[in-house]
Design a protein around this motif. Structure first.
Motif, PDB file in Angstrom:
ATOM      1  N   HIS A 105      -9.282   2.196   7.376  1.00  0.00           N
ATOM      2  CA  HIS A 105     -10.485   3.022   7.443  1.00  0.00           C
ATOM      3  C   HIS A 105     -10.199   4.514   7.543  1.00  0.00           C
ATOM      4  O   HIS A 105     -11.124   5.324   7.731  1.00  0.00           O
ATOM      5  N   ASP A 106      -8.910   4.907   7.407  1.00  0.00           N
ATOM      6  CA  ASP A 106      -8.616   6.341   7.457  1.00  0.00           C
ATOM      7  C   ASP A 106      -8.608   6.974   6.072  1.00  0.00           C
ATOM      8  O   ASP A 106      -8.331   8.156   5.921  1.00  0.00           O
ATOM      9  N   PHE A 107      -8.949   6.169   5.059  1.00  0.00           N
ATOM     10  CA  PHE A 107      -8.909   6.664   3.690  1.00  0.00           C
ATOM     11  C   PHE A 107      -9.801   5.774   2.832  1.00  0.00           C
ATOM     12  O   PHE A 107      -9.675   4.557   2.861  1.00  0.00           O
ATOM     13  N   LEU A 108     -10.718   6.400   2.084  1.00  0.00           N
ATOM     14  CA  LEU A 108     -11.603   5.643   1.193  1.00  0.00           C
ATOM     15  C   LEU A 108     -10.970   5.596  -0.190  1.00  0.00           C
ATOM     16  O   LEU A 108     -10.802   6.623  -0.843  1.00  0.00           O
ATOM     17  N   TYR A 109     -10.621   4.387  -0.614  1.00  0.00           N
ATOM     18  CA  TYR A 109      -9.911   4.243  -1.885  1.00  0.00           C
ATOM     19  C   TYR A 109     -10.808   4.621  -3.066  1.00  0.00           C
ATOM     20  O   TYR A 109     -12.016   4.399  -3.032  1.00  0.00           O
ATOM     21  N   PRO A 110     -10.212   5.198  -4.120  1.00  0.00           N
ATOM     22  CA  PRO A 110     -10.998   5.688  -5.255  1.00  0.00           C
ATOM     23  C   PRO A 110     -11.916   4.616  -5.835  1.00  0.00           C
ATOM     24  O   PRO A 110     -11.479   3.505  -6.115  1.00  0.00           O
ATOM     25  N   GLY A 111     -13.196   4.957  -5.970  1.00  0.00           N
ATOM     26  CA  GLY A 111     -14.152   4.055  -6.577  1.00  0.00           C
ATOM     27  C   GLY A 111     -14.845   3.109  -5.622  1.00  0.00           C
ATOM     28  O   GLY A 111     -15.827   2.461  -5.989  1.00  0.00           O
ATOM     29  N   HIS A 112     -14.358   3.011  -4.395  1.00  0.00           N
ATOM     30  CA  HIS A 112     -14.983   2.135  -3.402  1.00  0.00           C
ATOM     31  C   HIS A 112     -15.992   2.938  -2.585  1.00  0.00           C
ATOM     32  O   HIS A 112     -15.665   4.009  -2.067  1.00  0.00           O
ATOM     33  N   SER A 113     -17.188   2.404  -2.429  1.00  0.00           N
ATOM     34  CA  SER A 113     -18.230   3.111  -1.697  1.00  0.00           C
ATOM     35  C   SER A 113     -18.216   2.800  -0.200  1.00  0.00           C
ATOM     36  O   SER A 113     -18.952   3.421   0.561  1.00  0.00           O
ATOM     37  N   ARG A 114     -17.380   1.846   0.204  1.00  0.00           N
ATOM     38  CA  ARG A 114     -17.254   1.493   1.619  1.00  0.00           C
ATOM     39  C   ARG A 114     -15.782   1.208   1.937  1.00  0.00           C
ATOM     40  O   ARG A 114     -14.990   0.867   1.059  1.00  0.00           O
ATOM     41  N   HIS A 115     -15.450   1.308   3.224  1.00  0.00           N
ATOM     42  CA  HIS A 115     -14.110   0.900   3.671  1.00  0.00           C
ATOM     43  C   HIS A 115     -14.070  -0.624   3.653  1.00  0.00           C
ATOM     44  O   HIS A 115     -14.668  -1.283   4.502  1.00  0.00           O
ATOM     45  N   ARG A 116     -13.359  -1.175   2.670  1.00  0.00           N
ATOM     46  CA  ARG A 116     -13.299  -2.637   2.540  1.00  0.00           C
ATOM     47  C   ARG A 116     -11.892  -3.126   2.202  1.00  0.00           C
ATOM     48  O   ARG A 116     -11.721  -4.295   1.847  1.00  0.00           O
ATOM     49  N   MET A 117     -10.898  -2.249   2.315  1.00  0.00           N
ATOM     50  CA  MET A 117      -9.542  -2.662   1.963  1.00  0.00           C
ATOM     51  C   MET A 117      -8.886  -3.351   3.153  1.00  0.00           C
ATOM     52  O   MET A 117      -8.638  -2.744   4.193  1.00  0.00           O
ATOM     53  N   HIS A 118      -8.594  -4.652   2.982  1.00  0.00           N
ATOM     54  CA  HIS A 118      -8.002  -5.459   4.038  1.00  0.00           C
ATOM     55  C   HIS A 118      -6.493  -5.578   3.826  1.00  0.00           C
ATOM     56  O   HIS A 118      -6.018  -5.612   2.694  1.00  0.00           O
ATOM     57  N   ALA A 119      -5.771  -5.664   4.920  1.00  0.00           N
ATOM     58  CA  ALA A 119      -4.319  -5.841   4.857  1.00  0.00           C
ATOM     59  C   ALA A 119      -3.868  -6.615   6.080  1.00  0.00           C
ATOM     60  O   ALA A 119      -4.558  -6.649   7.103  1.00  0.00           O
ATOM     61  N   VAL A 120      -2.708  -7.246   5.971  1.00  0.00           N
ATOM     62  CA  VAL A 120      -2.086  -7.793   7.174  1.00  0.00           C
ATOM     63  C   VAL A 120      -1.536  -6.613   7.969  1.00  0.00           C
ATOM     64  O   VAL A 120      -1.376  -5.515   7.432  1.00  0.00           O
ATOM     65  N   PRO A 121      -1.249  -6.788   9.259  1.00  0.00           N
ATOM     66  CA  PRO A 121      -0.897  -5.639  10.102  1.00  0.00           C
ATOM     67  C   PRO A 121       0.276  -4.806   9.597  1.00  0.00           C
ATOM     68  O   PRO A 121       0.324  -3.591   9.823  1.00  0.00           O
ATOM     69  N   GLU A 122       1.226  -5.435   8.917  1.00  0.00           N
ATOM     70  CA  GLU A 122       2.390  -4.679   8.426  1.00  0.00           C
ATOM     71  C   GLU A 122       2.048  -3.765   7.251  1.00  0.00           C
ATOM     72  O   GLU A 122       2.822  -2.874   6.902  1.00  0.00           O
ATOM     73  N   LYS A 123       0.915  -4.017   6.609  1.00  0.00           N
ATOM     74  CA  LYS A 123       0.414  -3.200   5.495  1.00  0.00           C
ATOM     75  C   LYS A 123       1.380  -3.155   4.315  1.00  0.00           C
ATOM     76  O   LYS A 123       1.596  -2.114   3.713  1.00  0.00           O
ATOM     77  N   THR A 124       1.966  -4.311   3.978  1.00  0.00           N
ATOM     78  CA  THR A 124       2.818  -4.407   2.790  1.00  0.00           C
ATOM     79  C   THR A 124       2.528  -5.710   2.059  1.00  0.00           C
ATOM     80  O   THR A 124       2.105  -6.703   2.666  1.00  0.00           O
ATOM     81  N   GLY A 125       2.789  -5.711   0.768  1.00  0.00           N
ATOM     82  CA  GLY A 125       2.649  -6.927  -0.008  1.00  0.00           C
ATOM     83  C   GLY A 125       3.670  -7.980   0.387  1.00  0.00           C
ATOM     84  O   GLY A 125       3.388  -9.186   0.359  1.00  0.00           O
ATOM     85  N   ALA A 126       4.877  -7.528   0.741  1.00  0.00           N
ATOM     86  CA  ALA A 126       5.919  -8.468   1.158  1.00  0.00           C
ATOM     87  C   ALA A 126       5.498  -9.219   2.418  1.00  0.00           C
ATOM     88  O   ALA A 126       5.756 -10.426   2.561  1.00  0.00           O
ATOM     89  N   ALA A 127       4.836  -8.524   3.332  1.00  0.00           N
ATOM     90  CA  ALA A 127       4.379  -9.180   4.561  1.00  0.00           C
ATOM     91  C   ALA A 127       3.246 -10.153   4.269  1.00  0.00           C
ATOM     92  O   ALA A 127       3.173 -11.235   4.873  1.00  0.00           O
ATOM     93  N   LEU A 128       2.358  -9.796   3.338  1.00  0.00           N
ATOM     94  CA  LEU A 128       1.292 -10.723   2.949  1.00  0.00           C
ATOM     95  C   LEU A 128       1.890 -11.991   2.351  1.00  0.00           C
ATOM     96  O   LEU A 128       1.489 -13.115   2.708  1.00  0.00           O
TER      97      LEU A 128
END
Length: 472
Positions: free
Chosen positions: A127-150
């Protein structure tokens, strides 16, 4: 070792069987396997590599989803599937397949909550950055914030669910009987040995064709000379199988690019730097585009510049912000991030013209103060002006993954040219047509993992229920 073959013959033997066979152990395949197992089906995952990783591990690991309890936990209470669908369609200028955009946006939230409730995956919302084209904070990640961790967390869930993953198992042939029902697959091992695996339903989760240079040049010539920053195993087997079977195939010219891959280090530099105030200049030290247009289409813009490179220029505020991204810290450790106390030193560490940089930064300062309008149409006034010390990263444009593929219905069943579904063939992720439309500019941040997780969830559920029903 080639793949993509369809055989109309009956296999001379069956070495093993499973109700649902899933080809590919990335996010799509693993989610499909978990969901199929939940229906009571016996599931097996086939992975061509010695260790599952795929495009998921190479990604940022961010999954956009609306109307989740994880959003509500950070006071985002007004997001809806309809709002997300509108954002997708706006980014692609209405050229995404509406049925797929609707399926993805309605499915992804329940999929993430099910993965949390049933398999213990933890989700946070960025929620500290609104990704381009998204009108709401909706980007989910696992706590490590990497694809390898997912990928690691999904693999752990599959292991806990006692779903076997057979590695070094390259599926080279599908066996199709009457009405193109898939009855078995042939696995080719690294030593050339083959095995026959029978199935009641088959899920294609083997991604797209980014690792097949000939197919990329055929369908996406504009990026054919760019770097491929994806899994080399994405060679288009699903596409070839589909073409042979007469499947409906759409948007092969669509793809995700990225205009900010550290060069020559091959490390992704977050586009958040551009959205929060950074700029890109070419080898002449001048800007060449609106950096807020989107990181996917920026790949083409960067590759058009002299030498196919650009420099990301930003300041200490943004440097501190970027250190929250693991990829950026990796880039720092690799020496990709250059620091300069002033414009003169910036010219020295980048090899760019000091005069050109001084002119460019002066122009940007006027845009940021509101004294002048950016000729490329970017709005600068909402962010603080750049201030010394300055930082720079040399970057290039790259192909991340293809977005076109097999058309699917609301149950992720692969469709024929006439719109009718194949009997027991399902697809998701990069094997299926995505939601970005036919052009690089249609890619909305997170569309790749959106369809990997969302369509994998749908495909696994439908394949598992079909297989279980056929056994009763």
């Amino acid at each position: 070792m080639s793949g993509g073959r369809i055989s109309r013959q009956t296999p001379d033997r069956i070495d093993a069987e499973a109700d649902v066979v899933v080809i590919g152990a990335g996010a799509c395949g693993l989610v499909a396997a978990l969901r199929a197992k939940a229906t009571g089906a016996e599931v097996m995952v086939l992975e061509r590599d010695g260790s599952p990783s795929g495009s998921t591990s190479m990604s940022s690991g961010f999954v956009p989803a609306p109307a989740t309890r994880f959003q509500r936990a950070i006071d985002v209470a007004d997001d809806t599937p309809q709002r997300f669908e509108a954002d997708i369609m706006a980014k692609s200028k209405g050229r995404s397949a509406p049925s797929l955009a609707r399926l993805a946006t309605q499915t992804i939230g329940p999929a993430l909550e099910w993965l949390a409730d049933t398999h213990g995956l933890e989700w946070i919302v960025l929620h500290d950055f609104l990704y381009p084209g998204h009108s709401r904070h909706r980007m989910h990640a696992v706590p490590e914030k990497t694809g390898a961790a997912l990928e690691a967390r999904l693999l752990a869930a599959v292991e806990a669910a006692e779903i076997p993953i057979v590695t070094e198992a390259h599926v080279t042939t599908l066996f199709a009987e009457a009405e193109d029902r898939i009855t078995a697959v042939e696995i080719t091992r690294p030593d050339g040995a083959t095995e026959m695996l029978g199935c009641t339903a088959l899920v294609l989760a083997c991604n797209g064709f980014g690792g097949n240079a000939a197919l990329v040049r055929q369908h996406i010539p504009e990026i054919a000379d760019g770097l491929y920053y994806g899994h080399q195993g994405n060679t288009g087997d699903a596409l070839v199988w589909g073409e042979t079977l007469g499947a409906r195939i759409e948007h092969l010219s669509g793809y995700q690019g990225h205009g900010s891959l550290a060069h020559p280090h091959g490390i992704l530099i977050s586009w958040a730097l551009m959205m929060e105030g950074g700029i890109q200049v070419n080898a002449d030290g001048v800007r060449f585009s609106n950096e807020h247009g989107g990181y996917s289409e920026q790949a083409v813009n960067v590759l058009k510049q002299p030498g196919g490179i650009a420099w990301n220029i930003y300041d200490a505020r943004l440097h501190a912000f970027a250190k929250g991204f693991p990829d950026y810290r990796e880039a720092m450790a690799a020496g990709a991030v250059k620091k300069a106390g002033d414009v003169r030193e910036l010219g020295s560490v980048t090899g760019l013209s000091e005069a050109a940089l001084d002119t460019t930064l002066g122009e940007v300062a006027r845009y940021q103060s509101g004294q002048a309008a950016d000729p490329f149409g970017r709005e600068f006034t909402g962010k603080p002006a750049l201030a010394a010390p300055l930082f720079a990263v040399k970057v290039t444009g790259a192909l991340f993954h293809t977005q076109g593929g097999l058309m699917i219905d609301g149950e992720a069943r692969v469709l024929r040219e006439d719109g009718s579904p194949f009997a027991n063939l399902f697809a998701g992720g990069g094997a299926a047509c995505g939601v970005s439309g036919p052009d690089v500019s249609g890619y909305l941040s997170g569309n790749g993992l959106l369809t990997a997780v969302g369509f994998g969830f749908v495909a696994g559920d439908a394949a598992g229920k079909q297989a279980s029903a056929s056994l009763t």
